[in-house]
Design an enzyme around this catalytic site. Sequence first.
Site, short mmCIF file in Angstrom:
data_model
loop_
_atom_site.label_atom_id
_atom_site.label_comp_id
_atom_site.label_asym_id
_atom_site.label_seq_id
_atom_site.Cartn_x
_atom_site.Cartn_y
_atom_site.Cartn_z
N GLU A 144 65.98 35.38 20.01
CA GLU A 144 66.15 36.19 18.79
C GLU A 144 67.31 35.63 17.98
O GLU A 144 68.26 35.10 18.54
CB GLU A 144 66.48 37.64 19.15
CG GLU A 144 65.42 38.34 19.97
CD GLU A 144 65.84 39.76 20.34
OE1 GLU A 144 65.38 40.69 19.69
OE2 GLU A 144 66.65 39.92 21.26
N THR A 173 61.00 60.89 12.66
CA THR A 173 61.86 60.51 11.53
C THR A 173 62.79 59.34 11.88
O THR A 173 63.65 58.98 11.09
CB THR A 173 62.74 61.71 11.12
OG1 THR A 173 63.45 62.15 12.29
CG2 THR A 173 61.92 62.84 10.57
N GLY A 174 62.63 58.78 13.09
CA GLY A 174 63.54 57.74 13.56
C GLY A 174 63.17 56.34 13.06
O GLY A 174 62.15 56.14 12.39
N HIS A 186 60.16 43.08 29.31
CA HIS A 186 59.30 42.16 28.54
C HIS A 186 59.04 40.84 29.26
O HIS A 186 57.90 40.41 29.41
CB HIS A 186 59.91 41.86 27.17
CG HIS A 186 60.25 43.09 26.38
ND1 HIS A 186 59.37 44.14 26.24
CD2 HIS A 186 61.35 43.43 25.69
CE1 HIS A 186 59.94 45.08 25.49
NE2 HIS A 186 61.15 44.66 25.15
N LYS A 190 70.22 36.67 22.27
CA LYS A 190 70.41 37.08 20.89
C LYS A 190 71.26 36.03 20.18
O LYS A 190 71.97 35.26 20.82
CB LYS A 190 71.13 38.42 20.84
CG LYS A 190 70.28 39.53 21.44
CD LYS A 190 70.77 40.88 21.03
CE LYS A 190 69.80 41.96 21.47
NZ LYS A 190 68.51 41.92 20.77
P1 NAP Z 1 66.54 56.71 16.22
O1 NAP Z 1 66.37 55.99 14.92
O2 NAP Z 1 67.90 57.13 16.64
O3 NAP Z 1 65.60 58.01 16.14
C1 NAP Z 1 65.69 59.04 17.08
C2 NAP Z 1 64.70 60.14 16.70
O4 NAP Z 1 64.85 61.19 17.65
C3 NAP Z 1 64.94 60.73 15.33
O5 NAP Z 1 63.70 61.01 14.72
C4 NAP Z 1 65.67 62.04 15.66
O6 NAP Z 1 65.40 62.95 14.64
C5 NAP Z 1 65.00 62.42 16.97
N1 NAP Z 1 65.82 63.31 17.79
C6 NAP Z 1 67.08 63.08 18.25
N2 NAP Z 1 67.50 64.13 18.98
C7 NAP Z 1 66.49 65.02 18.99
C8 NAP Z 1 66.31 66.31 19.58
N3 NAP Z 1 67.27 66.91 20.30
N4 NAP Z 1 65.14 66.94 19.38
C9 NAP Z 1 64.16 66.37 18.65
N5 NAP Z 1 64.25 65.17 18.07
C10 NAP Z 1 65.42 64.50 18.24
O7 NAP Z 1 65.93 55.90 17.43
P2 NAP Z 1 64.81 54.76 17.38
O8 NAP Z 1 65.45 53.45 17.09
O9 NAP Z 1 63.68 55.19 16.51
O10 NAP Z 1 64.35 54.70 18.91
C11 NAP Z 1 63.53 55.67 19.50
C12 NAP Z 1 63.16 55.22 20.90
O11 NAP Z 1 62.43 54.02 20.82
C13 NAP Z 1 64.36 54.91 21.81
O12 NAP Z 1 64.05 55.25 23.13
C14 NAP Z 1 64.52 53.40 21.69
O13 NAP Z 1 65.12 52.84 22.83
C15 NAP Z 1 63.06 52.99 21.57
N6 NAP Z 1 62.87 51.69 20.90
C16 NAP Z 1 63.28 51.52 19.61
C17 NAP Z 1 63.07 50.31 18.98
C18 NAP Z 1 63.46 50.08 17.54
O14 NAP Z 1 63.18 49.00 17.02
N7 NAP Z 1 64.07 51.04 16.87
C19 NAP Z 1 62.45 49.26 19.67
C20 NAP Z 1 62.03 49.46 20.98
C21 NAP Z 1 62.24 50.69 21.57
P3 NAP Z 1 66.37 64.16 14.26
O15 NAP Z 1 67.76 63.63 14.20
O16 NAP Z 1 65.82 64.62 12.97
O17 NAP Z 1 66.20 65.18 15.33
#
Ligand code: NAP
Length: 484
Positions: free
Chosen positions: A216, A19-20, A240, A331
């Site tokens: 960026e 859901t993130g 990267h 950035k």
């Molecule tokens: P985010 O939007 O904060 O999403 C985090 C996800 O983790 C949510 O689905 C949350 O759902 C879930 N979560 C949090 N605590 C949890 C728990 N205790 N048990 C189960 N699920 C849990 O983060 P994001 O931006 O998608 O990033 C996710 C990962 O990808 C990170 O490691 C980030 O560094 C990496 N990343 C992200 C991007 C980007 O563009 N966003 C790019 C490169 C890498 P619930 O709150 O419903 O539990």
Amino acid sequence: MVSRVIPVDPFDLVIFGGTGDLSRRKILPGLYRRFRDGQMPEGARIIGAARSDLDDEGFRDFVEEAVRSFVSKRKCDPETLAAFRKTLFFVQVDALGDDGWAELKDRSKPDRVQAFYFSVGPRLFGPIAERLHTKGIAGPQARIVVEKPFGHDIETARALNATLAEHFDESQIYRIDHYLGKETVQNLMALRFGNMLFEPLWNAQYVDHIQITVAETVGVEGRGDYYDKSGAMRDMVQNHLMQLLCLTAMEPPSKFDSDAVRDEKLKIIRALDPIAPEDLVRGQYAGDDETASYLADAETDSSDTESFVAMKLHIANWRWNGTPFYLRTGKRLKARMSEIVVRFKEPPHSIFEADTGQSANELSIRLQPNEGMDLKVTIKEPGPGGMRLIDVPLDMTFADALGEELADSPDAYERLIMDVIRGNQTLFMRGDEVEAAWAWTDPIIEDWERRRDKPTVYEPFSTGPEEALMLLHKDGRRWREIRE
Ligand code: NAP
């Protein structure tokens, strides 16, 4: 052209953090595109896992919204969306507790390929790996996909590697770096090792220098909390840019398989000379208007974190002795652009008069935007007026050359996820590679911290600090322009 896609058996992809933000913007829309292109076999399932109070239908609505927001309208037809919804399921799981794991186990099919994508914050990587193993959810064909950041320094990366290794074999661990999933990055390997033309010239004898830029326009807004503890060196260079450097500089692997390629990349990281302080530039953006500054974006009063870094590197091996590699990333720069530029030396002797306009060949490999390559060659300017020379690009912008074919080609995340399903680790980082990269960056960061080094201020939407330009100017060279 008929596309040749290797078919796969039905699989389960469990997305922790389904859901993130990353799931919503990249992973789920990408999976929809793969589904639409017929790459998800009948019976394959995508299971979202997070704490949110959702059921299967609620998750399907969430995914449909994500697809409609991030996939082109042309591809969002109601029938395909309805069929895709049927592949989606949701389990409410707490990664740090016991809730939901029994249900996840009940719904698992351990006799098929199971890919567990850790799209969650890094503190959850270890606990999820442990529970998948100890609760008996991961079957013999299980594999885990680990997002960045992989550690904060060598110690934390080692500890994470050790935790993952308690529960999964290295052959089951896919450390993702989405830069490696880009079409152009793979094309770099095709260009180097699929042609006779370039490889004989790909060394210090013929290459003057190499530039790698990842610029960026976005700031750190929204991610300030994470970024301020990280900075450009940890967030971009250690992973990267290092990966791009490795693929550009590595020796030809004996075959295109995961260990052969990763062995060669590792040798490059280990051959990097320690960097001299005068070959490093750090910057932080700050405009006249306070709101346009890093501090405002990161919501802090003071910070020495760099939002820009530029450096000159030397690779201590036979191939590259004497050829510098210049890297920069930042950035709030003037354009969003990622490219690798190989600048060849000038011909050893010119038969033309001094001011005819002759210059050196330049091969540029563009990752974004407009993925493609061009090779700058010198020709005679057409028409009368004697021998005057001009540079023209032999342009291979993929969108022009491949048209529809490229428009429909998968983006980095979906390509990499399908590699996970197929069990191909070539484009994923091995544990020792990640540790070697930290071993190189750690002393640089420690030195900054010890000296309380202050980053140089640069204007938002500029090319970064003046000193970064000087890094090349003092060597009689110049950066390629940062442009869309
Ligand atoms: P985010 O939007 O904060 O999403 C985090 C996800 O983790 C949510 O689905 C949350 O759902 C879930 N979560 C949090 N605590 C949890 C728990 N205790 N048990 C189960 N699920 C849990 O983060 P994001 O931006 O998608 O990033 C996710 C990962 O990808 C990170 O490691 C980030 O560094 C990496 N990343 C992200 C991007 C980007 O563009 N966003 C790019 C490169 C890498 P619930 O709150 O419903 O539990």
